[in-house]
Design an enzyme around this catalytic site. Structure first.
Site, mmCIF file in Angstrom:
data_model
loop_
_atom_site.group_PDB
_atom_site.id
_atom_site.type_symbol
_atom_site.label_atom_id
_atom_site.label_comp_id
_atom_site.label_asym_id
_atom_site.label_seq_id
_atom_site.Cartn_x
_atom_site.Cartn_y
_atom_site.Cartn_z
ATOM 1 N N ASN A 85 -14.700 3.676 2.523
ATOM 2 C CA ASN A 85 -13.234 3.532 2.532
ATOM 3 C C ASN A 85 -12.603 4.376 3.627
ATOM 4 O O ASN A 85 -11.389 4.314 3.821
ATOM 5 C CB ASN A 85 -12.633 3.873 1.157
ATOM 6 C CG ASN A 85 -12.637 5.356 0.873
ATOM 7 O OD1 ASN A 85 -13.360 6.123 1.499
ATOM 8 N ND2 ASN A 85 -11.842 5.770 -0.092
ATOM 9 N N SER A 132 -0.556 4.111 0.827
ATOM 10 C CA SER A 132 -1.261 5.063 1.698
ATOM 11 C C SER A 132 -0.389 5.600 2.842
ATOM 12 O O SER A 132 -0.448 6.805 3.126
ATOM 13 C CB SER A 132 -2.541 4.428 2.239
ATOM 14 O OG SER A 132 -3.436 4.214 1.175
ATOM 15 N N LEU A 184 -8.666 2.826 -13.369
ATOM 16 C CA LEU A 184 -8.627 3.016 -11.914
ATOM 17 C C LEU A 184 -7.427 2.287 -11.308
ATOM 18 O O LEU A 184 -6.906 2.679 -10.271
ATOM 19 C CB LEU A 184 -9.905 2.497 -11.248
ATOM 20 C CG LEU A 184 -11.251 3.101 -11.636
ATOM 21 C CD1 LEU A 184 -12.286 2.774 -10.570
ATOM 22 C CD2 LEU A 184 -11.188 4.590 -11.835
ATOM 23 N N LYS A 243 -14.401 -2.926 2.324
ATOM 24 C CA LYS A 243 -15.194 -1.694 2.189
ATOM 25 C C LYS A 243 -16.674 -1.902 2.520
ATOM 26 O O LYS A 243 -17.310 -1.021 3.093
ATOM 27 C CB LYS A 243 -15.050 -1.112 0.782
ATOM 28 C CG LYS A 243 -13.651 -0.558 0.508
ATOM 29 C CD LYS A 243 -13.580 0.081 -0.872
ATOM 30 C CE LYS A 243 -12.163 0.480 -1.213
ATOM 31 N NZ LYS A 243 -12.050 1.133 -2.519
ATOM 32 N N ASP A 246 -13.677 7.636 -2.796
ATOM 33 C CA ASP A 246 -13.141 7.163 -4.081
ATOM 34 C C ASP A 246 -13.693 7.970 -5.268
ATOM 35 O O ASP A 246 -12.943 8.362 -6.164
ATOM 36 C CB ASP A 246 -13.480 5.682 -4.295
ATOM 37 C CG ASP A 246 -12.555 4.760 -3.508
ATOM 38 O OD1 ASP A 246 -11.461 5.200 -3.122
ATOM 39 O OD2 ASP A 246 -12.945 3.591 -3.283
ATOM 40 N N TYR A 248 -3.493 0.977 -11.079
ATOM 41 C CA TYR A 248 -2.210 1.641 -11.322
ATOM 42 C C TYR A 248 -1.098 0.666 -10.969
ATOM 43 O O TYR A 248 -1.343 -0.347 -10.304
ATOM 44 C CB TYR A 248 -2.078 2.932 -10.474
ATOM 45 C CG TYR A 248 -2.344 2.676 -9.021
ATOM 46 C CD1 TYR A 248 -3.621 2.803 -8.509
ATOM 47 C CD2 TYR A 248 -1.330 2.242 -8.166
ATOM 48 C CE1 TYR A 248 -3.894 2.514 -7.183
ATOM 49 C CE2 TYR A 248 -1.592 1.953 -6.840
ATOM 50 C CZ TYR A 248 -2.877 2.088 -6.358
ATOM 51 O OH TYR A 248 -3.131 1.787 -5.052
ATOM 52 N N ALA A 267 -18.616 -3.585 -13.222
ATOM 53 C CA ALA A 267 -19.796 -3.283 -12.400
ATOM 54 C C ALA A 267 -19.596 -3.800 -10.982
ATOM 55 O O ALA A 267 -20.528 -4.249 -10.322
ATOM 56 C CB ALA A 267 -21.047 -3.908 -13.040
ATOM 57 N N GLY A 268 -18.340 -3.704 -10.494
ATOM 58 C CA GLY A 268 -18.046 -4.116 -9.120
ATOM 59 C C GLY A 268 -18.113 -2.929 -8.169
ATOM 60 O O GLY A 268 -18.767 -1.913 -8.462
ATOM 61 N N GLY A 269 -17.412 -3.050 -7.043
ATOM 62 C CA GLY A 269 -17.468 -2.022 -6.010
ATOM 63 C C GLY A 269 -16.966 -0.669 -6.481
ATOM 64 O O GLY A 269 -17.566 0.366 -6.163
ATOM 65 N N SER A 286 0.826 -1.208 0.000
ATOM 66 C CA SER A 286 0.000 0.000 0.000
ATOM 67 C C SER A 286 0.864 1.264 0.000
ATOM 68 O O SER A 286 1.850 1.360 0.738
ATOM 69 C CB SER A 286 -0.892 0.008 1.243
ATOM 70 O OG SER A 286 -1.529 1.259 1.344
HETATM 71 P P1 NAP Z 1 -14.506 -5.911 -7.841
HETATM 72 O O1 NAP Z 1 -15.621 -5.428 -6.983
HETATM 73 O O2 NAP Z 1 -13.895 -7.243 -7.569
HETATM 74 O O3 NAP Z 1 -15.050 -5.877 -9.368
HETATM 75 C C1 NAP Z 1 -14.242 -6.354 -10.404
HETATM 76 C C2 NAP Z 1 -14.901 -6.046 -11.749
HETATM 77 O O4 NAP Z 1 -13.951 -6.362 -12.772
HETATM 78 C C3 NAP Z 1 -16.160 -6.847 -12.055
HETATM 79 O O5 NAP Z 1 -17.044 -6.016 -12.782
HETATM 80 C C4 NAP Z 1 -15.625 -8.000 -12.921
HETATM 81 O O6 NAP Z 1 -16.601 -8.523 -13.802
HETATM 82 C C5 NAP Z 1 -14.574 -7.275 -13.712
HETATM 83 N N1 NAP Z 1 -13.495 -8.126 -14.246
HETATM 84 C C6 NAP Z 1 -12.538 -8.788 -13.556
HETATM 85 N N2 NAP Z 1 -11.668 -9.373 -14.390
HETATM 86 C C7 NAP Z 1 -12.088 -9.093 -15.656
HETATM 87 C C8 NAP Z 1 -11.605 -9.421 -16.953
HETATM 88 N N3 NAP Z 1 -10.504 -10.172 -17.120
HETATM 89 N N4 NAP Z 1 -12.264 -8.937 -18.029
HETATM 90 C C9 NAP Z 1 -13.367 -8.172 -17.861
HETATM 91 N N5 NAP Z 1 -13.883 -7.827 -16.661
HETATM 92 C C10 NAP Z 1 -13.242 -8.282 -15.575
HETATM 93 O O7 NAP Z 1 -13.253 -4.887 -7.837
HETATM 94 P P2 NAP Z 1 -13.325 -3.320 -7.516
HETATM 95 O O8 NAP Z 1 -13.217 -3.085 -6.068
HETATM 96 O O9 NAP Z 1 -14.502 -2.766 -8.241
HETATM 97 O O10 NAP Z 1 -11.940 -2.797 -8.151
HETATM 98 C C11 NAP Z 1 -11.796 -2.634 -9.555
HETATM 99 C C12 NAP Z 1 -10.474 -1.943 -9.865
HETATM 100 O O11 NAP Z 1 -10.478 -0.600 -9.370
HETATM 101 C C13 NAP Z 1 -9.245 -2.617 -9.242
HETATM 102 O O12 NAP Z 1 -8.206 -2.618 -10.207
HETATM 103 C C14 NAP Z 1 -8.870 -1.682 -8.099
HETATM 104 O O13 NAP Z 1 -7.490 -1.738 -7.779
HETATM 105 C C15 NAP Z 1 -9.253 -0.336 -8.689
HETATM 106 N N6 NAP Z 1 -9.480 0.745 -7.680
HETATM 107 C C16 NAP Z 1 -8.636 1.816 -7.694
HETATM 108 C C17 NAP Z 1 -8.819 2.858 -6.793
HETATM 109 C C18 NAP Z 1 -7.879 4.045 -6.809
HETATM 110 O O14 NAP Z 1 -7.868 4.822 -5.840
HETATM 111 N N7 NAP Z 1 -7.132 4.258 -7.873
HETATM 112 C C19 NAP Z 1 -9.882 2.814 -5.876
HETATM 113 C C20 NAP Z 1 -10.743 1.704 -5.898
HETATM 114 C C21 NAP Z 1 -10.530 0.671 -6.811
HETATM 115 P P3 NAP Z 1 -17.664 -9.645 -13.315
HETATM 116 O O15 NAP Z 1 -18.721 -8.925 -12.546
HETATM 117 O O16 NAP Z 1 -18.172 -10.231 -14.585
HETATM 118 O O17 NAP Z 1 -16.892 -10.633 -12.472
#
Ligand code: NAP
Length: 279
Positions: free
Chosen positions: A89, A19, A219, A68, A105, A221, A131-133, A17
């Site tokens: 968060n 942070s 999102l 979260k 976020d 990095y 369409a995740g978190g 991290s």
């Molecule tokens: P999550 O809740 O686990 O959701 C993951 C999403 O990615 C789902 O929609 C999943 O689809 C899709 N997915 C996973 N692998 C895939 C692939 N190979 N091809 C197409 N779709 C795929 O994760 P999250 O918390 O939303 O996080 C998503 C990203 O955001 C991560 O990379 C995280 O590090 C980043 N993030 C960055 C920040 C920042 O401050 N920069 C903050 C928050 C999150 P399905 O629903 O079909 O499984």
């Protein structure tokens, strides 16, 4: 605990991290006396760990994957944006001993896009992949900037459709599958909110979906350009950016919630970019 005010990020995994470094730089810059640590916390230990942290004098916590949603449920009160995103968060200890839950976020993304990179969302055609978190947390802030249209596309399309339905009261938003967006009018901004970049994969996106002068934003990095950032560059994006700036901006918003002082983010982003060899 020390005589400094204590803050921490809980998550798993958490070893890498950024942070603690970000909050240390904020604290130096604003001359705040505080300590910020990273603690490995599994979901099943979340409640106990939070109780111990605050009973020992902790003032505020960040929670990251996979905590979260648990933090959302644990908070005594939640901000409107945390309520909408169904994820927290940032936990902040209040004067009456209660815990306020926030989600910084979405505003972190908006601050990076609009403030740091001068990208306007007003009137834009925007596509969110995933369409995740993380996707859930950015939809309302994006719709708050009056785009022309927002499409959410997901590998499991039902999740994208459900999210779009839930947020449709806030603007023009639709959910669909990757097959459904083939041949659609190109998008001015494509945001990758999937976790595909974490395994160096690329969602199945058609070549003609990015408008001329369009922008790509991942999102995720890392120390090298992500697969989606590389896709954007290969498709002549005006800018193809990763989420490091969002990370710093969401941290600044948490810092403000805890300390009532807003740190400058650009110098911190510059330090982190220099460390990973990005100009
Ligand atoms: P999550 O809740 O686990 O959701 C993951 C999403 O990615 C789902 O929609 C999943 O689809 C899709 N997915 C996973 N692998 C895939 C692939 N190979 N091809 C197409 N779709 C795929 O994760 P999250 O918390 O939303 O996080 C998503 C990203 O955001 C991560 O990379 C995280 O590090 C980043 N993030 C960055 C920040 C920042 O401050 N920069 C903050 C928050 C999150 P399905 O629903 O079909 O499984």
């Amino acid at each position: 605990m020390t005589d400094k005010d204590c803050y921490a990020v809980f998550g798993y995994p958490i070893k890498h991290s950024k942070s603690p470094q970000i909050h240390r730089l904020f604290a130096e810059q604003t001359q705040q006396l505080l300590e910020y640590t990273a603690q490995e916390v599994l979901a099943e230990r979340f409640k106990d760990s939070v109780n111990v942290f605050f009973s020992q004098g902790g003032k505020g916590l960040n929670c990251t994957l996979p905590l979260k949603e648990l933090a959302w449920a644990f908070a005594d009160r939640r901000t409107e944006r945390a309520e909408l995103s169904k994820a927290v968060n940032t936990l902040a200890l209040q004067g009456d001993g209660s815990l306020l839950g926030d989600n910084t976020d979405g505003c972190g993304l908006i601050a990076d896009l609009t403030g740091n990179h001068g990208i306007s969302l007003e009137g834009a055609r925007i596509l969110i992949l995933g369409a995740g978190g993380a996707s859930r947390g950015i939809i309302a802030p994006i719709l708050g900037h009056s785009p022309n249209h927002l499409t959410i596309v997901n590998r499991t399309p039902e999740k994208a459709i459900a999210l779009a339905t839930e947020f449709s009261i806030l603007g023009d938003v639709e959910g669909c599958s990757f097959a459904d967006i083939q041949g659609q009018q190109p998008f001015d901004l494509i945001i990758n909110a999937t976790s595909a970049s974490l395994t160096d994969e690329m969602p199945p996106l058609a070549d003609d979906l990015l408008a001329a002068e369009g922008v790509c934003y991942d999102l995720a990095y890392g120390n090298k350009p992500t697969s989606f950032v590389r896709w954007g560059a290969a498709h002549n994006a005006r800018k193809s950016l990763d989420g490091l700036g969002m990370l710093v901006e969401q941290a600044a918003e948490a810092f403000f919630l805890w300390r009532s002082i807003r740190p400058q983010t650009k110098p911190v982003i510059a330090v982190l970019n220099a460390e990973r060899g990005f100009s």
